[in-house]
Design a protein around this motif. Structure first.
Motif, PDB file in Angstrom:
ATOM      1  N   UNK A   2      17.004   0.633  15.787  1.00 48.37           N
ATOM      2  CA  UNK A   2      16.031  -0.346  15.296  1.00 48.37           C
ATOM      3  C   UNK A   2      16.758  -1.570  14.733  1.00 48.37           C
ATOM      4  N   UNK A   3      17.878  -1.345  14.044  1.00 47.39           N
ATOM      5  CA  UNK A   3      18.655  -2.424  13.443  1.00 47.39           C
ATOM      6  C   UNK A   3      20.113  -2.016  13.323  1.00 47.39           C
ATOM      7  N   UNK A   4      20.931  -3.010  12.990  1.00 47.49           N
ATOM      8  CA  UNK A   4      22.328  -2.811  12.608  1.00 47.49           C
ATOM      9  C   UNK A   4      22.484  -3.359  11.203  1.00 47.49           C
ATOM     10  N   UNK A   5      23.350  -2.734  10.419  1.00 42.65           N
ATOM     11  CA  UNK A   5      23.627  -3.243   9.074  1.00 42.65           C
ATOM     12  C   UNK A   5      25.086  -2.966   8.738  1.00 42.65           C
ATOM     13  N   UNK A   6      25.847  -4.024   8.530  1.00 42.84           N
ATOM     14  CA  UNK A   6      27.262  -3.909   8.162  1.00 42.84           C
ATOM     15  C   UNK A   6      27.378  -4.195   6.675  1.00 42.84           C
ATOM     16  N   UNK A   7      27.957  -3.245   5.935  1.00 43.56           N
ATOM     17  CA  UNK A   7      28.072  -3.445   4.491  1.00 43.56           C
ATOM     18  C   UNK A   7      29.412  -2.926   3.987  1.00 43.56           C
ATOM     19  N   UNK A   8      29.960  -3.606   2.975  1.00 42.15           N
ATOM     20  CA  UNK A   8      31.251  -3.184   2.419  1.00 42.15           C
ATOM     21  C   UNK A   8      31.106  -1.899   1.620  1.00 42.15           C
ATOM     22  N   UNK A   9      32.181  -1.106   1.647  1.00 42.27           N
ATOM     23  CA  UNK A   9      32.268   0.103   0.839  1.00 42.27           C
ATOM     24  C   UNK A   9      33.649   0.134   0.196  1.00 42.27           C
ATOM     25  N   UNK A  10      33.835   0.924  -0.823  1.00 43.70           N
ATOM     26  CA  UNK A  10      35.150   0.962  -1.480  1.00 43.70           C
ATOM     27  C   UNK A  10      36.269   1.420  -0.539  1.00 43.70           C
TER      28      UNK A  10
ATOM     29  N   UNK B 232      38.103   2.856   3.164  1.00 40.89           N
ATOM     30  CA  UNK B 232      37.349   2.666   4.408  1.00 40.89           C
ATOM     31  C   UNK B 232      36.944   1.216   4.662  1.00 40.89           C
ATOM     32  N   UNK B 233      36.604   0.493   3.633  1.00 45.92           N
ATOM     33  CA  UNK B 233      36.267  -0.930   3.667  1.00 45.92           C
ATOM     34  C   UNK B 233      34.887  -1.305   4.204  1.00 45.92           C
ATOM     35  N   UNK B 234      34.477  -0.776   5.361  1.00 46.89           N
ATOM     36  CA  UNK B 234      33.194  -1.177   5.943  1.00 46.89           C
ATOM     37  C   UNK B 234      32.460   0.001   6.574  1.00 46.89           C
ATOM     38  N   UNK B 235      31.129  -0.022   6.406  1.00 44.02           N
ATOM     39  CA  UNK B 235      30.250   0.835   7.200  1.00 44.02           C
ATOM     40  C   UNK B 235      29.556  -0.073   8.204  1.00 44.02           C
ATOM     41  N   UNK B 236      29.613   0.300   9.437  1.00 45.49           N
ATOM     42  CA  UNK B 236      28.912  -0.401  10.507  1.00 45.49           C
ATOM     43  C   UNK B 236      27.765   0.517  10.913  1.00 45.49           C
ATOM     44  N   UNK B 237      26.652   0.386  10.213  1.00 46.95           N
ATOM     45  CA  UNK B 237      25.554   1.332  10.348  1.00 46.95           C
ATOM     46  C   UNK B 237      24.670   0.993  11.547  1.00 46.95           C
ATOM     47  N   UNK B 238      24.433   1.999  12.377  1.00 42.43           N
ATOM     48  CA  UNK B 238      23.491   1.897  13.482  1.00 42.43           C
ATOM     49  C   UNK B 238      22.240   2.628  13.012  1.00 42.43           C
TER      50      UNK B 238
END
Length: 174
Positions: free
Chosen positions: A109-117, A120-126
Motif C-alpha cells: 500500500x505504501x513505503x516508509x523509510x525512517x531512521x532507527x538507532x 542499523x540506521x534505516x528501516x525501509x518499510x514495505x
C-alpha cells in the motif's frame, strides 16, 4: 526465489512513490543482505495495517521499545521467501489473530523509510494492509505494551504521520 529477489520484483512493480521506490531498489542493488537486520546500511522491513472495514476500525500495537502506536510489522526472517508473507506473518504474530487475516490485494500500500538507532540506521518499510475477519479476536503479544482497535477518525490522535498515511492509502484502495 530468494527474499531479496522477491523484494526487487515487488518494488519494481510498485508504481507509487517512485523516488522512494528507486531508493529501495538502489539499496537492494548495493546490499545483497539488505533485507535482513544485520545489514548496517539499513534493511527492508515488512508491515501490515490490520483493518476491519465492516466496523471502520484498525488494530494498532503500542510498540514496546518505541512507545508508539504502530501497525504490525518487523524484520524479515531467514525462513521468509516473500515480503507479503513476512508482512502477514508479522500481522498474525503481533495481533494474535491466528486465522482469517488476508492481505488486501494489489501488493504494498505504501513505503516508509525512517531512521532507527545504530547500528542499523534505516528501516525501509514495505507496508501492506491485512483484512481482519468479522470474528477476529486480538491478543497482545510479548512484543508490545498494548493492542487496541481504533476507529478510523481516532488514528490521527494516537499515531504518527506514517500510520495516518498508511490508513489513508488503505482506505483509498478498499
Amino acid at each position: 526465489m530468494t527474499l531479496h529477489e522477491d523484494a526487487v520484483l515487488v518494488l519494481k512493480a510498485y508504481e507509487a512513490q517512485p523516488e522512494l521506490r528507486d531508493a529501495y531498489l538502489e539499496h537492494l542493488a548495493a546490499h545483497p543482505d539488505g533485507v535482513y537486520k544485520p545489514c548496517s546500511a539499513g534493511h527492508v522491513t515488512a508491515s501490515a495495517l490490520v483493518i476491519d472495514p465492516a466496523r471502520g476500525r484498525v488494530l494498532l500495537t503500542l510498540h514496546k521499545k518505541l512507545g508508539m502506536w504502530l501497525q504490525m510489522g518487523g524484520h524479515c526472517e531467514p525462513e521468509d521467501t516473500a515480503l507479503a508473507g513476512a508482512a502477514l506473518r508479522e500481522a498474525r504474530e503481533e495481533s494474535g489473530i491466528a486465522a482469517g487475516l488476508a492481505l488486501l490485494p494489489g501488493g504494498p500500500v505504501r513505503l516508509d523509510r525512517h531512521p532507527i538507532p545504530a547500528p542499523c540506521n534505516w528501516h525501509l518499510d514495505v507496508q501492506y494492509a491485512a483484512l481482519a475477519p468479522a470474528e477476529a479476536v486480538a491478543e497482545i503479544s510479548d512484543e508490545s505494551l498494548d493492542l487496541r482497535w481504533f476507529a478510523y477518525d481516532e488514528v490521527a490522535g494516537v499515531a504518527d504521520t506514517s500510520v495516518v498515511r498508511l490508513l489513508e492509502a488503505t482506505r483509498a484502495r478498499l
